[in-house]
Design a protein around this motif. Sequence first.
Motif, PDB file in Angstrom:
ATOM      1  N   HIS A   1      -0.133 -23.688   5.304  1.00  0.00           N
ATOM      2  CA  HIS A   1      -0.345 -22.637   6.309  1.00  0.00           C
ATOM      3  C   HIS A   1      -0.167 -21.253   5.684  1.00  0.00           C
ATOM      4  CE1 HIS A   1      -0.649 -20.903  10.274  1.00  0.00           C
ATOM      5  NE2 HIS A   1       0.423 -20.184  10.006  1.00  0.00           N
ATOM      6  N   GLU A   2       0.819 -21.112   4.792  1.00  0.00           N
ATOM      7  CA  GLU A   2       1.053 -19.833   4.115  1.00  0.00           C
ATOM      8  C   GLU A   2      -0.092 -19.469   3.179  1.00  0.00           C
ATOM      9  OE1 GLU A   2       4.875 -20.011   2.249  1.00  0.00           O
ATOM     10  OE2 GLU A   2       5.916 -20.250   4.162  1.00  0.00           O
ATOM     11  N   LEU A   3      -0.744 -20.476   2.590  1.00  0.00           N
ATOM     12  CA  LEU A   3      -1.861 -20.231   1.673  1.00  0.00           C
ATOM     13  C   LEU A   3      -3.156 -19.899   2.410  1.00  0.00           C
ATOM     14  CD1 LEU A   3      -1.339 -23.105  -0.910  1.00  0.00           C
ATOM     15  CD2 LEU A   3      -0.979 -20.665  -1.289  1.00  0.00           C
ATOM     16  N   LYS A   4      -3.267 -20.379   3.625  1.00  0.00           N
ATOM     17  CA  LYS A   4      -4.496 -20.252   4.403  1.00  0.00           C
ATOM     18  C   LYS A   4      -4.722 -18.801   4.804  1.00  0.00           C
ATOM     19  CE  LYS A   4      -4.811 -22.118   8.626  1.00  0.00           C
ATOM     20  NZ  LYS A   4      -5.586 -21.268   9.462  1.00  0.00           N
ATOM     21  N   GLU A   5      -5.952 -18.335   4.618  1.00  0.00           N
ATOM     22  CA  GLU A   5      -6.343 -16.986   5.034  1.00  0.00           C
ATOM     23  C   GLU A   5      -6.656 -16.999   6.529  1.00  0.00           C
ATOM     24  OE1 GLU A   5      -6.416 -14.317   3.020  1.00  0.00           O
ATOM     25  OE2 GLU A   5      -5.833 -15.516   1.281  1.00  0.00           O
ATOM     26  N   PRO A   6      -6.527 -15.853   7.187  1.00  0.00           N
ATOM     27  CA  PRO A   6      -6.893 -15.800   8.612  1.00  0.00           C
ATOM     28  C   PRO A   6      -8.348 -16.243   8.803  1.00  0.00           C
ATOM     29  CG  PRO A   6      -5.761 -13.789   7.962  1.00  0.00           C
ATOM     30  CD  PRO A   6      -6.021 -14.573   6.703  1.00  0.00           C
ATOM     31  N   GLY A   7      -8.562 -17.139   9.743  1.00  0.00           N
ATOM     32  CA  GLY A   7      -9.903 -17.638  10.028  1.00  0.00           C
ATOM     33  C   GLY A   7     -10.345 -18.782   9.139  1.00  0.00           C
ATOM     34  N   GLN A   8      -9.600 -19.053   8.091  1.00  0.00           N
ATOM     35  CA  GLN A   8      -9.940 -20.145   7.174  1.00  0.00           C
ATOM     36  C   GLN A   8      -9.449 -21.463   7.764  1.00  0.00           C
ATOM     37  OE1 GLN A   8      -7.843 -20.119   3.383  1.00  0.00           O
ATOM     38  NE2 GLN A   8      -9.640 -20.950   2.332  1.00  0.00           N
ATOM     39  N   THR A   9     -10.251 -22.488   7.661  1.00  0.00           N
ATOM     40  CA  THR A   9      -9.837 -23.800   8.143  1.00  0.00           C
ATOM     41  C   THR A   9      -9.036 -24.509   7.055  1.00  0.00           C
ATOM     42  OG1 THR A   9     -11.803 -24.938   7.310  1.00  0.00           O
ATOM     43  CG2 THR A   9     -11.952 -23.995   9.537  1.00  0.00           C
ATOM     44  N   TYR A  10      -8.273 -25.505   7.464  1.00  0.00           N
ATOM     45  CA  TYR A  10      -7.561 -26.308   6.473  1.00  0.00           C
ATOM     46  C   TYR A  10      -8.545 -27.039   5.576  1.00  0.00           C
ATOM     47  CZ  TYR A  10      -3.038 -25.347   8.546  1.00  0.00           C
ATOM     48  OH  TYR A  10      -1.902 -24.717   8.984  1.00  0.00           O
ATOM     49  N   ASP A  11      -9.671 -27.432   6.134  1.00  0.00           N
ATOM     50  CA  ASP A  11     -10.709 -28.092   5.334  1.00  0.00           C
ATOM     51  C   ASP A  11     -11.188 -27.161   4.228  1.00  0.00           C
ATOM     52  OD1 ASP A  11     -12.562 -30.407   4.956  1.00  0.00           O
ATOM     53  OD2 ASP A  11     -14.072 -28.879   5.392  1.00  0.00           O
ATOM     54  N   ASP A  12     -11.452 -25.907   4.569  1.00  0.00           N
ATOM     55  CA  ASP A  12     -11.895 -24.931   3.570  1.00  0.00           C
ATOM     56  C   ASP A  12     -10.809 -24.693   2.523  1.00  0.00           C
ATOM     57  OD1 ASP A  12     -14.350 -24.610   4.820  1.00  0.00           O
ATOM     58  OD2 ASP A  12     -13.729 -22.812   5.929  1.00  0.00           O
ATOM     59  N   LEU A  13      -9.567 -24.591   2.972  1.00  0.00           N
ATOM     60  CA  LEU A  13      -8.458 -24.381   2.048  1.00  0.00           C
ATOM     61  C   LEU A  13      -8.328 -25.549   1.078  1.00  0.00           C
ATOM     62  CD1 LEU A  13      -5.916 -22.925   1.014  1.00  0.00           C
ATOM     63  CD2 LEU A  13      -4.652 -24.090   2.854  1.00  0.00           C
ATOM     64  N   LEU A  14      -8.397 -26.766   1.588  1.00  0.00           N
ATOM     65  CA  LEU A  14      -8.271 -27.943   0.726  1.00  0.00           C
ATOM     66  C   LEU A  14      -9.433 -28.046  -0.255  1.00  0.00           C
ATOM     67  CD1 LEU A  14      -6.880 -30.450   3.347  1.00  0.00           C
ATOM     68  CD2 LEU A  14      -5.641 -29.445   1.411  1.00  0.00           C
ATOM     69  N   LYS A  15     -10.641 -27.699   0.182  1.00  0.00           N
ATOM     70  CA  LYS A  15     -11.786 -27.672  -0.735  1.00  0.00           C
ATOM     71  C   LYS A  15     -11.540 -26.666  -1.853  1.00  0.00           C
ATOM     72  CE  LYS A  15     -15.397 -28.890   2.571  1.00  0.00           C
ATOM     73  NZ  LYS A  15     -16.559 -28.364   3.319  1.00  0.00           N
ATOM     74  N   GLU A  16     -11.046 -25.478  -1.479  1.00  0.00           N
ATOM     75  CA  GLU A  16     -10.765 -24.437  -2.464  1.00  0.00           C
ATOM     76  C   GLU A  16      -9.700 -24.894  -3.457  1.00  0.00           C
ATOM     77  OE1 GLU A  16      -8.452 -20.230  -2.217  1.00  0.00           O
ATOM     78  OE2 GLU A  16     -10.045 -20.516  -0.733  1.00  0.00           O
ATOM     79  N   LEU A  17      -8.643 -25.527  -2.967  1.00  0.00           N
ATOM     80  CA  LEU A  17      -7.582 -26.018  -3.846  1.00  0.00           C
ATOM     81  C   LEU A  17      -8.092 -27.110  -4.777  1.00  0.00           C
ATOM     82  CD1 LEU A  17      -4.611 -26.099  -1.302  1.00  0.00           C
ATOM     83  CD2 LEU A  17      -4.924 -24.500  -3.206  1.00  0.00           C
ATOM     84  N   ALA A  18      -8.925 -28.007  -4.256  1.00  0.00           N
ATOM     85  CA  ALA A  18      -9.494 -29.080  -5.080  1.00  0.00           C
ATOM     86  C   ALA A  18     -10.399 -28.501  -6.165  1.00  0.00           C
ATOM     87  CB  ALA A  18     -10.264 -30.066  -4.208  1.00  0.00           C
ATOM     88  N   GLN A  19     -11.217 -27.514  -5.794  1.00  0.00           N
ATOM     89  CA  GLN A  19     -12.114 -26.885  -6.762  1.00  0.00           C
ATOM     90  C   GLN A  19     -11.308 -26.171  -7.842  1.00  0.00           C
ATOM     91  OE1 GLN A  19     -14.558 -23.565  -5.357  1.00  0.00           O
ATOM     92  NE2 GLN A  19     -16.256 -24.387  -6.553  1.00  0.00           N
ATOM     93  N   GLN A  20     -10.235 -25.478  -7.455  1.00  0.00           N
ATOM     94  CA  GLN A  20      -9.394 -24.792  -8.434  1.00  0.00           C
ATOM     95  C   GLN A  20      -8.733 -25.794  -9.370  1.00  0.00           C
ATOM     96  OE1 GLN A  20      -9.157 -21.415  -8.952  1.00  0.00           O
ATOM     97  NE2 GLN A  20      -8.143 -22.121 -10.811  1.00  0.00           N
ATOM     98  N   ARG A  21      -8.316 -26.918  -8.845  1.00  0.00           N
ATOM     99  CA  ARG A  21      -7.700 -27.958  -9.678  1.00  0.00           C
ATOM    100  C   ARG A  21      -8.691 -28.474 -10.705  1.00  0.00           C
ATOM    101  NH1 ARG A  21      -3.509 -31.816  -9.456  1.00  0.00           N
ATOM    102  NH2 ARG A  21      -3.733 -33.022 -11.345  1.00  0.00           N
ATOM    103  N   ARG A  22      -9.944 -28.703 -10.269  1.00  0.00           N
ATOM    104  CA  ARG A  22     -10.970 -29.180 -11.212  1.00  0.00           C
ATOM    105  C   ARG A  22     -11.221 -28.136 -12.296  1.00  0.00           C
ATOM    106  NH1 ARG A  22     -13.165 -31.170  -6.407  1.00  0.00           N
ATOM    107  NH2 ARG A  22     -14.572 -29.415  -6.233  1.00  0.00           N
ATOM    108  N   ARG A  23     -11.257 -26.867 -11.918  1.00  0.00           N
ATOM    109  CA  ARG A  23     -11.443 -25.795 -12.914  1.00  0.00           C
ATOM    110  C   ARG A  23     -10.282 -25.765 -13.902  1.00  0.00           C
ATOM    111  NH1 ARG A  23     -13.022 -21.228  -8.634  1.00  0.00           N
ATOM    112  NH2 ARG A  23     -15.229 -21.690  -8.407  1.00  0.00           N
ATOM    113  N   ASP A  24      -9.062 -25.860 -13.384  1.00  0.00           N
ATOM    114  CA  ASP A  24      -7.885 -25.843 -14.250  1.00  0.00           C
ATOM    115  C   ASP A  24      -7.904 -27.021 -15.219  1.00  0.00           C
ATOM    116  OD1 ASP A  24      -7.050 -23.574 -12.906  1.00  0.00           O
ATOM    117  OD2 ASP A  24      -5.509 -24.609 -11.729  1.00  0.00           O
ATOM    118  N   ASP A  25      -8.253 -28.204 -14.710  1.00  0.00           N
ATOM    119  CA  ASP A  25      -8.327 -29.394 -15.567  1.00  0.00           C
ATOM    120  C   ASP A  25      -9.385 -29.221 -16.658  1.00  0.00           C
ATOM    121  OD1 ASP A  25      -6.356 -30.556 -14.044  1.00  0.00           O
ATOM    122  OD2 ASP A  25      -7.706 -31.960 -13.005  1.00  0.00           O
TER     123      ASP A  25
END
Length: 64
Positions: free
Chosen positions: A18-42
């Motif tokens: 919830h703290e990471l989520k931007e106003p108006g952003q869905t949890y689905d969008d947040l999780l997609k963003e986190l997954a994409q960042q993880r793939r980039r980091d890997d």
Amino acid sequence: MSADKRIPVTEETRKELHELKEPGQTYDDLLKELAQQRRRDDLEMRFRELEDADADELTSLEDV
């Protein structure tokens, strides 16, 4: 066609998300963003490992 699924998380994890989520952003969008960042980091880590391995095996042009 998408189906809604539930992902059980602890209350602590929910608060962190919830703290990471931007106003108006869905949890689905947040999780997609986190997954994409993880793939980039890997991928970045794999490239660094390859560069380090190549550096150990290559001969400097000055030595040729």
